[in-house]
Scaffold this motif. Structure first.
Motif, PDB file in Angstrom:
ATOM      1  N   GLY A   1      52.533 -66.387  41.842  1.00  0.00           N
ATOM      2  CA  GLY A   1      52.447 -66.654  43.266  1.00  0.00           C
ATOM      3  C   GLY A   1      51.514 -65.697  43.963  1.00  0.00           C
ATOM      4  O   GLY A   1      50.954 -64.782  43.348  1.00  0.00           O
ATOM      5  N   SER A   2      51.334 -65.906  45.241  1.00  0.00           N
ATOM      6  CA  SER A   2      50.428 -65.072  46.032  1.00  0.00           C
ATOM      7  C   SER A   2      51.192 -63.844  46.517  1.00  0.00           C
ATOM      8  O   SER A   2      51.690 -63.801  47.636  1.00  0.00           O
ATOM      9  CB  SER A   2      49.865 -65.875  47.207  1.00  0.00           C
ATOM     10  N   ILE A   3      51.222 -62.840  45.669  1.00  0.00           N
ATOM     11  CA  ILE A   3      52.004 -61.645  45.965  1.00  0.00           C
ATOM     12  C   ILE A   3      51.392 -60.848  47.097  1.00  0.00           C
ATOM     13  O   ILE A   3      52.086 -60.338  47.967  1.00  0.00           O
ATOM     14  CB  ILE A   3      52.130 -60.795  44.694  1.00  0.00           C
ATOM     15  N   PHE A   4      50.084 -60.708  47.095  1.00  0.00           N
ATOM     16  CA  PHE A   4      49.407 -59.857  48.085  1.00  0.00           C
ATOM     17  C   PHE A   4      49.182 -60.550  49.418  1.00  0.00           C
ATOM     18  O   PHE A   4      49.033 -59.878  50.437  1.00  0.00           O
ATOM     19  CB  PHE A   4      48.060 -59.394  47.535  1.00  0.00           C
ATOM     20  N   SER A   5      49.138 -61.857  49.437  1.00  0.00           N
ATOM     21  CA  SER A   5      48.629 -62.556  50.614  1.00  0.00           C
ATOM     22  C   SER A   5      49.344 -62.241  51.924  1.00  0.00           C
ATOM     23  O   SER A   5      48.704 -62.235  52.977  1.00  0.00           O
ATOM     24  CB  SER A   5      48.615 -64.066  50.373  1.00  0.00           C
ATOM     25  N   PRO A   6      50.650 -61.954  51.942  1.00  0.00           N
ATOM     26  CA  PRO A   6      51.281 -61.663  53.240  1.00  0.00           C
ATOM     27  C   PRO A   6      50.978 -60.270  53.791  1.00  0.00           C
ATOM     28  O   PRO A   6      51.320 -59.992  54.938  1.00  0.00           O
ATOM     29  CB  PRO A   6      52.778 -61.761  52.928  1.00  0.00           C
ATOM     30  N   TYR A   7      50.326 -59.451  52.979  1.00  0.00           N
ATOM     31  CA  TYR A   7      50.255 -58.041  53.328  1.00  0.00           C
ATOM     32  C   TYR A   7      48.830 -57.533  53.580  1.00  0.00           C
ATOM     33  O   TYR A   7      47.870 -58.009  52.998  1.00  0.00           O
ATOM     34  CB  TYR A   7      50.840 -57.193  52.188  1.00  0.00           C
ATOM     35  N   THR A   8      48.773 -56.525  54.442  1.00  0.00           N
ATOM     36  CA  THR A   8      47.557 -55.722  54.525  1.00  0.00           C
ATOM     37  C   THR A   8      47.575 -54.765  53.347  1.00  0.00           C
ATOM     38  O   THR A   8      48.523 -53.991  53.190  1.00  0.00           O
ATOM     39  CB  THR A   8      47.493 -54.950  55.844  1.00  0.00           C
ATOM     40  N   MET A   9      46.547 -54.842  52.529  1.00  0.00           N
ATOM     41  CA  MET A   9      46.483 -54.024  51.320  1.00  0.00           C
ATOM     42  C   MET A   9      45.580 -52.818  51.542  1.00  0.00           C
ATOM     43  O   MET A   9      44.633 -52.862  52.336  1.00  0.00           O
ATOM     44  CB  MET A   9      45.962 -54.840  50.141  1.00  0.00           C
ATOM     45  N   GLY A  10      45.864 -51.777  50.806  1.00  0.00           N
ATOM     46  CA  GLY A  10      45.071 -50.570  50.963  1.00  0.00           C
ATOM     47  C   GLY A  10      44.805 -49.867  49.655  1.00  0.00           C
ATOM     48  O   GLY A  10      45.521 -50.054  48.675  1.00  0.00           O
TER      49      GLY A  10
ATOM     50  N   ILE B   1      42.569 -53.687  54.063  1.00  0.00           N
ATOM     51  CA  ILE B   1      42.059 -55.028  54.318  1.00  0.00           C
ATOM     52  C   ILE B   1      43.242 -55.931  54.629  1.00  0.00           C
ATOM     53  O   ILE B   1      44.218 -55.988  53.876  1.00  0.00           O
ATOM     54  CB  ILE B   1      41.229 -55.546  53.115  1.00  0.00           C
ATOM     55  N   THR B   2      43.163 -56.638  55.746  1.00  0.00           N
ATOM     56  CA  THR B   2      44.227 -57.544  56.125  1.00  0.00           C
ATOM     57  C   THR B   2      44.117 -58.846  55.331  1.00  0.00           C
ATOM     58  O   THR B   2      43.127 -59.103  54.654  1.00  0.00           O
ATOM     59  CB  THR B   2      44.177 -57.878  57.620  1.00  0.00           C
ATOM     60  N   GLY B   3      45.136 -59.672  55.459  1.00  0.00           N
ATOM     61  CA  GLY B   3      45.096 -60.963  54.796  1.00  0.00           C
ATOM     62  C   GLY B   3      43.958 -61.836  55.282  1.00  0.00           C
ATOM     63  O   GLY B   3      43.434 -62.661  54.533  1.00  0.00           O
ATOM     64  N   ALA B   4      43.548 -61.635  56.528  1.00  0.00           N
ATOM     65  CA  ALA B   4      42.449 -62.415  57.102  1.00  0.00           C
ATOM     66  C   ALA B   4      41.086 -61.801  56.792  1.00  0.00           C
ATOM     67  O   ALA B   4      40.061 -62.355  57.160  1.00  0.00           O
ATOM     68  CB  ALA B   4      42.631 -62.521  58.609  1.00  0.00           C
ATOM     69  N   GLY B   5      41.108 -60.631  56.149  1.00  0.00           N
ATOM     70  CA  GLY B   5      39.850 -60.021  55.751  1.00  0.00           C
ATOM     71  C   GLY B   5      39.308 -58.963  56.687  1.00  0.00           C
ATOM     72  O   GLY B   5      38.173 -58.512  56.513  1.00  0.00           O
ATOM     73  N   TYR B   6      40.086 -58.551  57.672  1.00  0.00           N
ATOM     74  CA  TYR B   6      39.638 -57.461  58.530  1.00  0.00           C
ATOM     75  C   TYR B   6      39.775 -56.147  57.764  1.00  0.00           C
ATOM     76  O   TYR B   6      40.772 -55.888  57.121  1.00  0.00           O
ATOM     77  CB  TYR B   6      40.439 -57.421  59.823  1.00  0.00           C
ATOM     78  N   ILE B   7      38.761 -55.312  57.908  1.00  0.00           N
ATOM     79  CA  ILE B   7      38.633 -54.126  57.070  1.00  0.00           C
ATOM     80  C   ILE B   7      38.485 -52.873  57.916  1.00  0.00           C
ATOM     81  O   ILE B   7      37.855 -52.904  58.977  1.00  0.00           O
ATOM     82  CB  ILE B   7      37.417 -54.280  56.129  1.00  0.00           C
TER      83      ILE B   7
ATOM     84  N   THR C   1      50.482 -51.827  49.601  1.00  0.00           N
ATOM     85  CA  THR C   1      50.393 -52.316  50.970  1.00  0.00           C
ATOM     86  C   THR C   1      50.307 -51.106  51.897  1.00  0.00           C
ATOM     87  O   THR C   1      50.628 -49.977  51.498  1.00  0.00           O
ATOM     88  CB  THR C   1      51.616 -53.167  51.345  1.00  0.00           C
ATOM     89  N   VAL C   2      49.900 -51.305  53.123  1.00  0.00           N
ATOM     90  CA  VAL C   2      49.785 -50.181  54.048  1.00  0.00           C
ATOM     91  C   VAL C   2      51.151 -49.654  54.474  1.00  0.00           C
ATOM     92  O   VAL C   2      51.243 -48.597  55.079  1.00  0.00           O
ATOM     93  CB  VAL C   2      48.923 -50.527  55.272  1.00  0.00           C
ATOM     94  N   THR C   3      52.203 -50.393  54.153  1.00  0.00           N
ATOM     95  CA  THR C   3      53.564 -49.914  54.392  1.00  0.00           C
ATOM     96  C   THR C   3      54.218 -49.477  53.089  1.00  0.00           C
ATOM     97  O   THR C   3      55.428 -49.258  53.056  1.00  0.00           O
ATOM     98  CB  THR C   3      54.409 -51.014  55.058  1.00  0.00           C
ATOM     99  N   THR C   4      53.437 -49.349  52.057  1.00  0.00           N
ATOM    100  CA  THR C   4      53.913 -48.978  50.716  1.00  0.00           C
ATOM    101  C   THR C   4      55.109 -49.826  50.304  1.00  0.00           C
ATOM    102  O   THR C   4      56.148 -49.317  49.897  1.00  0.00           O
ATOM    103  CB  THR C   4      54.222 -47.477  50.596  1.00  0.00           C
ATOM    104  N   ARG C   5      54.910 -51.127  50.392  1.00  0.00           N
ATOM    105  CA  ARG C   5      55.963 -52.085  50.124  1.00  0.00           C
ATOM    106  C   ARG C   5      56.388 -52.066  48.664  1.00  0.00           C
ATOM    107  O   ARG C   5      57.574 -52.271  48.365  1.00  0.00           O
ATOM    108  CB  ARG C   5      55.453 -53.475  50.489  1.00  0.00           C
ATOM    109  N   PHE C   6      55.442 -51.824  47.784  1.00  0.00           N
ATOM    110  CA  PHE C   6      55.724 -51.899  46.350  1.00  0.00           C
ATOM    111  C   PHE C   6      55.839 -50.503  45.741  1.00  0.00           C
ATOM    112  O   PHE C   6      55.390 -49.513  46.334  1.00  0.00           O
ATOM    113  CB  PHE C   6      54.603 -52.660  45.640  1.00  0.00           C
ATOM    114  N   SER C   7      56.425 -50.440  44.563  1.00  0.00           N
ATOM    115  CA  SER C   7      56.449 -49.176  43.829  1.00  0.00           C
ATOM    116  C   SER C   7      55.025 -48.800  43.437  1.00  0.00           C
ATOM    117  O   SER C   7      54.199 -49.664  43.161  1.00  0.00           O
ATOM    118  CB  SER C   7      57.312 -49.310  42.575  1.00  0.00           C
ATOM    119  N   TRP C   8      54.773 -47.510  43.413  1.00  0.00           N
ATOM    120  CA  TRP C   8      53.430 -47.062  43.075  1.00  0.00           C
ATOM    121  C   TRP C   8      53.110 -47.329  41.600  1.00  0.00           C
ATOM    122  O   TRP C   8      53.956 -47.180  40.733  1.00  0.00           O
ATOM    123  CB  TRP C   8      53.285 -45.569  43.345  1.00  0.00           C
ATOM    124  N   GLY C   9      51.873 -47.713  41.359  1.00  0.00           N
ATOM    125  CA  GLY C   9      51.395 -47.837  39.999  1.00  0.00           C
ATOM    126  C   GLY C   9      50.969 -46.478  39.472  1.00  0.00           C
ATOM    127  O   GLY C   9      51.118 -45.461  40.158  1.00  0.00           O
ATOM    128  N   PRO C  10      50.417 -46.455  38.272  1.00  0.00           N
ATOM    129  CA  PRO C  10      50.029 -45.181  37.661  1.00  0.00           C
ATOM    130  C   PRO C  10      48.770 -44.586  38.274  1.00  0.00           C
ATOM    131  O   PRO C  10      48.509 -43.388  38.103  1.00  0.00           O
ATOM    132  CB  PRO C  10      49.785 -45.545  36.205  1.00  0.00           C
TER     133      PRO C  10
END
Length: 116
Positions: free
Chosen positions: A28-37, A53-59, A99-108
């Motif tokens: 599924g679209s895991i990232f799409s709801p979130y502003t990623m960083g 970068i927001t879901g709409a592409g604002y940077i 995500t910019v809210t650190t929604r997920f656990s950190w990767g390595p």
């Protein structure tokens, strides 16, 4: 549980380039709801958000990387990329995505070393 995996780091000389990628496990679209960083953490320093970068592409970028780094995303592939150009020694750090809210656990993270 979503797992993040960063890749693409390495050692480069000042002025060089690297392209980092971040991928998420799962369907599924895991990232799409979130502003990623993209974040980085240098030795002895706090982790800092350097590009978003927001879901709409604002940077947005922090001043220290603006004009040199380019963030992009592919929601269908659940990836976020960071093209890093004109690298400087002060860019040396472990780089992470979240995500910019650190929604997920950190990767390595992936180590970037800029040195002559």
């Amino acid at each position: 549980q979503v797992q993040l995996v960063e890749s693409g780091g390495g050692r480069v000389q000042p002025g060089g380039s690297l392209r980092l990628s971040c991928a998420a496990s799962g369907t599924g679209s895991i990232f799409s709801p979130y502003t990623m960083g993209w974040y980085r953490q240098a030795p002895g320093k706090q982790r800092e958000l350097v590009a978003r970068i927001t879901g709409a592409g604002y940077i947005n970028y922090v001043d220290s990387v603006r004009g040199r780094f380019i963030i992009s995303r592919d929601n269908a592939k659940n990836t976020v990329n960071l093209q890093m150009n004109s690298l400087k020694p002060e860019d040396t750090a472990v780089y992470f995505c979240n995500t910019v809210t650190t929604r997920f656990s950190w990767g390595p993270g992936t180590q970037v070393t800029v040195s002559s």
